[in-house]
Design a protein around this motif. Structure first.
Motif, short mmCIF file in Angstrom:
data_model
loop_
_atom_site.label_atom_id
_atom_site.label_comp_id
_atom_site.label_asym_id
_atom_site.label_seq_id
_atom_site.Cartn_x
_atom_site.Cartn_y
_atom_site.Cartn_z
N ARG A 154 0.81 -1.14 -0.16
CA ARG A 154 0.12 0.30 -0.29
C ARG A 154 0.72 1.60 0.19
O ARG A 154 0.10 1.96 -0.77
CB ARG A 154 -1.13 0.29 1.12
CG ARG A 154 -2.02 1.11 1.13
CD ARG A 154 -2.58 1.34 2.12
NE ARG A 154 -3.26 2.30 1.98
CZ ARG A 154 -3.69 3.03 2.71
NH1 ARG A 154 -2.69 3.31 4.29
NH2 ARG A 154 -4.62 4.29 3.26
N ARG A 193 3.97 1.53 -1.28
CA ARG A 193 4.60 1.25 -2.44
C ARG A 193 3.76 1.99 -3.17
O ARG A 193 4.23 2.64 -3.91
CB ARG A 193 5.12 -0.72 -2.53
CG ARG A 193 5.73 -0.35 -3.84
CD ARG A 193 6.11 -1.39 -4.18
NE ARG A 193 6.26 -1.86 -5.18
CZ ARG A 193 7.49 -2.04 -5.86
NH1 ARG A 193 8.67 -1.22 -5.09
NH2 ARG A 193 7.73 -2.04 -7.16
N ASP A 194 2.42 1.64 -3.47
CA ASP A 194 1.97 2.18 -5.12
C ASP A 194 2.01 3.65 -4.62
O ASP A 194 1.72 4.94 -5.51
CB ASP A 194 0.18 1.49 -4.45
CG ASP A 194 -0.14 0.21 -4.71
OD1 ASP A 194 1.99 -0.19 -5.22
OD2 ASP A 194 -0.43 -0.69 -4.70
N GLU A 195 1.84 3.92 -2.78
CA GLU A 195 1.19 5.24 -2.53
C GLU A 195 2.43 6.72 -3.21
O GLU A 195 2.41 7.84 -3.33
CB GLU A 195 0.84 5.60 -1.41
CG GLU A 195 -0.77 5.46 -1.51
CD GLU A 195 -0.73 5.35 0.73
OE1 GLU A 195 -0.03 6.20 1.40
OE2 GLU A 195 -2.12 4.81 1.21
N LEU A 205 5.45 5.12 -4.66
CA LEU A 205 5.32 5.42 -6.38
C LEU A 205 4.42 6.70 -7.55
O LEU A 205 4.88 7.19 -8.41
CB LEU A 205 5.20 4.24 -6.93
CG LEU A 205 6.20 3.19 -7.06
CD1 LEU A 205 5.67 1.59 -7.19
CD2 LEU A 205 7.45 3.88 -6.87
N ALA A 206 3.12 7.00 -6.97
CA ALA A 206 2.40 7.20 -6.61
C ALA A 206 2.66 8.95 -7.05
O ALA A 206 2.68 10.03 -7.98
CB ALA A 206 0.90 7.30 -6.96
N ARG A 207 2.95 9.55 -5.95
CA ARG A 207 3.92 10.23 -5.19
C ARG A 207 4.57 11.11 -6.33
O ARG A 207 5.17 12.46 -6.64
CB ARG A 207 3.58 10.42 -4.06
CG ARG A 207 4.22 12.02 -3.69
CD ARG A 207 4.77 12.00 -2.05
NE ARG A 207 4.59 13.43 -1.75
CZ ARG A 207 5.52 13.42 -0.50
NH1 ARG A 207 4.58 12.17 0.79
NH2 ARG A 207 5.87 14.81 0.10
N LYS A 214 5.88 9.22 -8.83
CA LYS A 214 5.64 10.28 -10.69
C LYS A 214 4.39 11.51 -10.66
O LYS A 214 5.23 11.74 -12.09
CB LYS A 214 5.06 8.86 -11.55
CG LYS A 214 4.34 9.06 -12.79
CD LYS A 214 3.38 8.30 -13.00
CE LYS A 214 3.26 8.24 -14.32
NZ LYS A 214 2.39 7.16 -14.88
N ARG A 215 4.04 11.47 -9.85
CA ARG A 215 3.81 13.29 -9.66
C ARG A 215 4.49 14.59 -9.86
O ARG A 215 4.22 15.43 -10.46
CB ARG A 215 2.43 13.19 -8.91
CG ARG A 215 0.66 12.64 -9.09
CD ARG A 215 0.15 13.48 -8.29
NE ARG A 215 0.54 12.80 -6.52
CZ ARG A 215 0.09 12.32 -6.09
NH1 ARG A 215 -0.22 10.62 -6.95
NH2 ARG A 215 0.85 12.14 -4.94
N GLN A 271 6.64 14.42 -12.85
CA GLN A 271 6.35 15.22 -14.68
C GLN A 271 5.77 16.18 -13.93
O GLN A 271 6.24 17.38 -15.02
CB GLN A 271 4.71 14.19 -14.08
CG GLN A 271 4.85 12.53 -15.15
CD GLN A 271 3.23 12.00 -15.02
OE1 GLN A 271 2.60 12.22 -13.69
NE2 GLN A 271 3.13 11.17 -15.92
N CYS A 327 13.84 2.94 -9.69
CA CYS A 327 12.36 4.31 -9.09
C CYS A 327 13.51 5.53 -8.63
O CYS A 327 14.71 5.23 -8.33
CB CYS A 327 12.15 4.14 -7.86
SG CYS A 327 11.10 5.39 -7.94
#
Length: 135
Positions: free
Chosen positions: A47, A49-51, A53-55, A57-58, A61, A84
């Motif tokens: 959980r 990890r997903d958060e 990685l999403a942060r 990536k944002r 970008q 990463c």
């Protein structure tokens, strides 16, 4: 967690909650770079990890869209299961933290402090303007 055939990590420049920033070397282009990596603890639990990685990536970008003399340039990013990292222009210099920790007689004077503050505000303003515009 960086492509080892492309980047070599040399020394840690700083640490934060999300991870570390390293002084590194782009082996292909033969230039110094700054490499941000995510802390391994954040990647250990699915959980978080997903958060994380999403942060990450944002952040990558958003940073990649900025082009301003007071903001470091993003050169590359890689976000996969085993890699990463965010690769940026390496800016050599003294940190504000270091300057604020100096003895009073070694700190910069008011005009220098004002010039640094103006540069900081210019970079933040450019980022804010970019964020306010639709993509």
């Amino acid at each position: 967690m960086v492509p080892r055939d492309r980047y070599r990590l040399e020394s840690v420049l700083g640490r934060g909650v999300m991870g570390q920033v390293w002084r590194g070397r782009d082996l292909y282009l033969e230039r110094p770079v700054a490499v941000k990596t995510i802390a391994s603890e954040l990647l250990a639990v699915p959980r978080s990890r997903d958060e994380a990685l999403a942060r990450f990536k944002r952040e990558a970008q958003a940073a990649a869209c900025l082009d301003h003399s007071n903001i470091t340039t993003v050169h590359d990013a890689s976000i996969t299961d085993d890699i990463c990292c965010l690769v940026m222009q390496l800016v050599d210099g003294t940190t504000l933290e270091y300057l604020f920790d100096q003895r009073e007689d070694e700190r910069f004077d008011v005009p220098t402090a004002a010039a640094v503050a103006a540069q900081l505000c210019a970079g933040l303003s450019a980022a804010h303007v970019r964020r306010s515009r639709p993509s």
